[in-house]
Scaffold this motif. Structure first.
Motif, PDB file in Angstrom:
ATOM      1  N   ASP A  83       0.671  -1.310   0.111  1.00  0.00           N
ATOM      2  CA  ASP A  83       0.104   0.082  -0.089  1.00  0.00           C
ATOM      3  C   ASP A  83       0.791   1.027   0.042  1.00  0.00           C
ATOM      4  O   ASP A  83       2.114   1.098   0.175  1.00  0.00           O
ATOM      5  CB  ASP A  83      -0.867   0.036   1.147  1.00  0.00           C
ATOM      6  CG  ASP A  83      -2.157   0.797   0.912  1.00  0.00           C
ATOM      7  OD1 ASP A  83      -2.256   1.737   0.169  1.00  0.00           O
ATOM      8  OD2 ASP A  83      -3.311   0.418   1.499  1.00  0.00           O
ATOM      9  N   ALA A  84       0.285   2.552  -0.086  1.00  0.00           N
ATOM     10  CA  ALA A  84       0.963   3.623  -0.002  1.00  0.00           C
ATOM     11  C   ALA A  84       0.253   4.662   0.794  1.00  0.00           C
ATOM     12  O   ALA A  84       0.016   5.782   0.348  1.00  0.00           O
ATOM     13  CB  ALA A  84       0.972   4.203  -1.635  1.00  0.00           C
ATOM     14  N   ARG A  85       0.003   4.331   2.138  1.00  0.00           N
ATOM     15  CA  ARG A  85      -0.564   5.148   3.131  1.00  0.00           C
ATOM     16  C   ARG A  85      -0.048   6.354   3.369  1.00  0.00           C
ATOM     17  O   ARG A  85      -0.702   7.348   3.865  1.00  0.00           O
ATOM     18  CB  ARG A  85      -0.956   4.181   4.212  1.00  0.00           C
ATOM     19  CG  ARG A  85      -2.085   3.145   3.987  1.00  0.00           C
ATOM     20  CD  ARG A  85      -2.563   2.463   5.106  1.00  0.00           C
ATOM     21  NE  ARG A  85      -1.591   1.369   5.238  1.00  0.00           N
ATOM     22  CZ  ARG A  85      -1.546   0.380   6.036  1.00  0.00           C
ATOM     23  NH1 ARG A  85      -2.639   0.379   6.763  1.00  0.00           N
ATOM     24  NH2 ARG A  85      -0.581  -0.718   6.271  1.00  0.00           N
ATOM     25  N   ASP A  86       1.235   6.473   3.120  1.00  0.00           N
ATOM     26  CA  ASP A  86       1.933   7.905   3.548  1.00  0.00           C
ATOM     27  C   ASP A  86       1.637   8.777   2.427  1.00  0.00           C
ATOM     28  O   ASP A  86       2.003   9.949   2.838  1.00  0.00           O
ATOM     29  CB  ASP A  86       3.179   7.718   4.229  1.00  0.00           C
ATOM     30  CG  ASP A  86       4.329   7.556   3.109  1.00  0.00           C
ATOM     31  OD1 ASP A  86       3.813   7.493   1.884  1.00  0.00           O
ATOM     32  OD2 ASP A  86       5.351   7.280   3.181  1.00  0.00           O
ATOM     33  N   GLY A  87       1.337   8.285   1.319  1.00  0.00           N
ATOM     34  CA  GLY A  87       0.900   9.314   0.176  1.00  0.00           C
ATOM     35  C   GLY A  87       2.326   9.836  -0.354  1.00  0.00           C
ATOM     36  O   GLY A  87       2.078  10.597  -1.544  1.00  0.00           O
ATOM     37  N   GLY A  88       3.347   9.697  -0.044  1.00  0.00           N
ATOM     38  CA  GLY A  88       4.647  10.112  -0.670  1.00  0.00           C
ATOM     39  C   GLY A  88       5.060   9.548  -1.893  1.00  0.00           C
ATOM     40  O   GLY A  88       4.424   8.346  -2.287  1.00  0.00           O
ATOM     41  N   ALA A  89       5.864  10.320  -2.786  1.00  0.00           N
ATOM     42  CA  ALA A  89       6.227   9.751  -4.096  1.00  0.00           C
ATOM     43  C   ALA A  89       6.937   8.407  -3.940  1.00  0.00           C
ATOM     44  O   ALA A  89       6.575   7.559  -4.656  1.00  0.00           O
ATOM     45  CB  ALA A  89       7.068  10.720  -4.690  1.00  0.00           C
ATOM     46  N   MET A  90       7.799   8.250  -2.977  1.00  0.00           N
ATOM     47  CA  MET A  90       8.481   6.890  -2.714  1.00  0.00           C
ATOM     48  C   MET A  90       7.471   5.817  -2.433  1.00  0.00           C
ATOM     49  O   MET A  90       7.633   4.571  -2.788  1.00  0.00           O
ATOM     50  CB  MET A  90       9.547   7.227  -1.556  1.00  0.00           C
ATOM     51  CG  MET A  90      10.514   6.035  -1.469  1.00  0.00           C
ATOM     52  SD  MET A  90      11.385   5.483  -2.806  1.00  0.00           S
ATOM     53  CE  MET A  90      12.128   3.773  -2.445  1.00  0.00           C
ATOM     54  N   ALA A  91       6.543   5.964  -1.649  1.00  0.00           N
ATOM     55  CA  ALA A  91       5.629   5.210  -1.094  1.00  0.00           C
ATOM     56  C   ALA A  91       4.758   4.866  -2.412  1.00  0.00           C
ATOM     57  O   ALA A  91       4.368   3.452  -2.511  1.00  0.00           O
ATOM     58  CB  ALA A  91       4.770   5.474  -0.058  1.00  0.00           C
ATOM     59  N   ARG A  92       4.318   5.562  -3.318  1.00  0.00           N
ATOM     60  CA  ARG A  92       3.567   5.150  -4.418  1.00  0.00           C
ATOM     61  C   ARG A  92       4.220   4.451  -5.400  1.00  0.00           C
ATOM     62  O   ARG A  92       3.867   3.422  -5.874  1.00  0.00           O
ATOM     63  CB  ARG A  92       3.174   6.833  -5.277  1.00  0.00           C
ATOM     64  CG  ARG A  92       1.962   7.531  -4.456  1.00  0.00           C
ATOM     65  CD  ARG A  92       1.450   8.392  -5.159  1.00  0.00           C
ATOM     66  NE  ARG A  92       2.393   9.323  -5.575  1.00  0.00           N
ATOM     67  CZ  ARG A  92       2.743  10.668  -5.086  1.00  0.00           C
ATOM     68  NH1 ARG A  92       1.982  10.767  -4.009  1.00  0.00           N
ATOM     69  NH2 ARG A  92       3.432  11.275  -5.466  1.00  0.00           N
ATOM     70  N   GLN A  93       5.813   4.630  -5.500  1.00  0.00           N
ATOM     71  CA  GLN A  93       6.614   3.930  -6.308  1.00  0.00           C
ATOM     72  C   GLN A  93       7.009   2.579  -5.664  1.00  0.00           C
ATOM     73  O   GLN A  93       6.960   1.560  -6.440  1.00  0.00           O
ATOM     74  CB  GLN A  93       7.845   4.457  -6.537  1.00  0.00           C
ATOM     75  CG  GLN A  93       8.836   3.968  -7.682  1.00  0.00           C
ATOM     76  CD  GLN A  93       8.154   3.969  -9.056  1.00  0.00           C
ATOM     77  OE1 GLN A  93       7.335   4.805  -9.206  1.00  0.00           O
ATOM     78  NE2 GLN A  93       8.359   2.785  -9.901  1.00  0.00           N
ATOM     79  N   ARG A  94       6.859   2.381  -4.628  1.00  0.00           N
ATOM     80  CA  ARG A  94       6.944   1.229  -4.037  1.00  0.00           C
ATOM     81  C   ARG A  94       5.740   0.300  -4.177  1.00  0.00           C
ATOM     82  O   ARG A  94       5.788  -1.030  -4.487  1.00  0.00           O
ATOM     83  CB  ARG A  94       7.056   1.408  -2.400  1.00  0.00           C
ATOM     84  CG  ARG A  94       8.616   1.587  -1.862  1.00  0.00           C
ATOM     85  CD  ARG A  94       8.450   1.848  -0.388  1.00  0.00           C
ATOM     86  NE  ARG A  94       9.808   2.281   0.135  1.00  0.00           N
ATOM     87  CZ  ARG A  94      10.800   1.580   0.649  1.00  0.00           C
ATOM     88  NH1 ARG A  94      10.589   0.213   0.260  1.00  0.00           N
ATOM     89  NH2 ARG A  94      11.914   2.130   1.059  1.00  0.00           N
ATOM     90  N   ARG A  95       4.525   0.952  -4.046  1.00  0.00           N
ATOM     91  CA  ARG A  95       3.384   0.222  -4.372  1.00  0.00           C
ATOM     92  C   ARG A  95       3.279  -0.118  -6.044  1.00  0.00           C
ATOM     93  O   ARG A  95       3.053  -1.364  -6.409  1.00  0.00           O
ATOM     94  CB  ARG A  95       2.098   1.216  -4.268  1.00  0.00           C
ATOM     95  CG  ARG A  95       0.879   0.584  -4.782  1.00  0.00           C
ATOM     96  CD  ARG A  95       0.517  -0.818  -4.163  1.00  0.00           C
ATOM     97  NE  ARG A  95      -0.628  -1.430  -4.985  1.00  0.00           N
ATOM     98  CZ  ARG A  95      -1.795  -1.489  -4.342  1.00  0.00           C
ATOM     99  NH1 ARG A  95      -2.144  -0.831  -3.220  1.00  0.00           N
ATOM    100  NH2 ARG A  95      -2.745  -2.225  -5.068  1.00  0.00           N
ATOM    101  N   ALA A  96       3.860   0.872  -6.852  1.00  0.00           N
ATOM    102  CA  ALA A  96       3.878   0.329  -8.223  1.00  0.00           C
ATOM    103  C   ALA A  96       4.979  -0.782  -8.151  1.00  0.00           C
ATOM    104  O   ALA A  96       4.684  -1.816  -9.428  1.00  0.00           O
ATOM    105  CB  ALA A  96       4.481   1.536  -8.890  1.00  0.00           C
ATOM    106  N   GLU A  97       6.189  -1.077  -7.674  1.00  0.00           N
ATOM    107  CA  GLU A  97       6.729  -2.188  -7.857  1.00  0.00           C
ATOM    108  C   GLU A  97       5.985  -3.378  -7.354  1.00  0.00           C
ATOM    109  O   GLU A  97       6.129  -4.315  -8.014  1.00  0.00           O
ATOM    110  CB  GLU A  97       8.146  -2.057  -6.830  1.00  0.00           C
ATOM    111  CG  GLU A  97       9.049  -0.788  -7.539  1.00  0.00           C
ATOM    112  CD  GLU A  97      10.380  -1.124  -6.846  1.00  0.00           C
ATOM    113  OE1 GLU A  97      10.767  -1.880  -6.138  1.00  0.00           O
ATOM    114  OE2 GLU A  97      11.053  -0.010  -6.763  1.00  0.00           O
TER     115      GLU A  97
END
Length: 271
Positions: free
Chosen positions: A229-243
């Motif tokens: 998930d990407a609950r902190d909303g940051g760009a790195m978190a979103r990319q982790r979710r993409a991976e």
């Protein structure tokens, strides 16, 4: 001939989204190694479930990321590199942080790590690699974990920015760490794949992943940083979710088959 590669997820223990993603991918056999921040805020709570997974479990040595109260003295990566290469990195300070992290890993799993690598690849830096190799010898004797080699794998089709970054990471200590590991009889992966700028979303990551699989050779290691998930909303978190989405996708099986790749623990004869 099938090429066996280690697919290694980094940063287990940093937060719950990362931990859940790695446990899920290991259950799908999409990860064969998981690198643990043993002093991370979620590590102790989620280590028991991780221990059930069919994957190598490693210590992700951290000397730059402030994860808790005991990390107040950790410098930025650039400062750590500068201190290491100008002879101003205190060996006793490195020993202290290594001991805390090894102790926490052993307390959680009741055993030594299967391998050791570094958050932001710090394990290969001068002084750090010396103290790490000594700690491994003192703690584990002849039964020492394997080490992550950071020399870049083949870069055919990899964009220039990512190719440069991969070469810089390798230049910071891969050759010397490889020589030391060879002299001491320690196993390593062959080469490192998976270096990029942690941006671009799912489509770009899928394109890069297919290139890495094409470039892979037997014994290489592909690092990744997925989260469910990407609950902190940051760009790195979103990319982790993409991976995570790409690694969990059924198409990955087709890409591996097309490139003759199989996800594996580190082959026993690797050096």
């Amino acid at each position: 001939m099938t090429k066996r590669i280690v697919v290694c997820g980094d940063d287990f223990g940093m937060n719950a989204d990362i931990d859940e993603g790695m446990i899920a991918l290991a259950g799908m056999r999409r990860l064969s190694a998981i690198s643990c921040l043993s002093l991370g805020p979620t590590f102790v709570a989620n280590a028991p479930r991780l221990a059930l997974m069919d994957a190598d479990l490693g210590l992700h040595v951290n000397l730059t990321e402030r994860l808790g109260d005991g990390d107040a003295d950790l410098p930025s990566l650039s400062r750590l590199i500068l201190r290491a290469y100008t002879g101003r990195l205190d060996a006793a300070w490195v020993d202290l942080h290594l001991a805390r992290q090894f102790d926490a890993f052993e307390a959680a799993f009741g055993r030594a790590p299967d391998y050791v690598d570094g958050h932001q690849h710090v394990h290969q830096l001068p002084v750090v690699r010396d103290r790490l190799l000594l700690a491994l010898k003192q703690r584990y004797g002849a039964h020492r974990p394997w080490l992550r080699q950071t020399a870049p794998g083949m870069l055919c089709g990899i964009p220039l920015k990512e190719s440069i970054k991969a070469r810089i990471i390798g230049a910071l200590g891969a050759a010397e760490l490889g020589r030391r590991a060879d002299r001491e009889g320690l196993r390593t992966n062959r080469r490192l794949l998976g270096v990029y700028g942690f941006d671009g979303g799912r489509r770009r990551y899928a394109d890069l992943l297919q290139n890495w699989l094409f470039n892979a050779r037997d014994g290489d290691l592909l690092m990744c940083h997925p989260a469910k998930d990407a609950r902190d909303g940051g760009a790195m978190a979103r990319q982790r979710r993409a991976e995570y989405d790409v690694l969990a996708c059924p198409k990955l099986g087709d890409w591996m088959l097309a490139n003759g790749v199989r996800i594996s623990r580190l082959p026993s004869g690797a050096r």
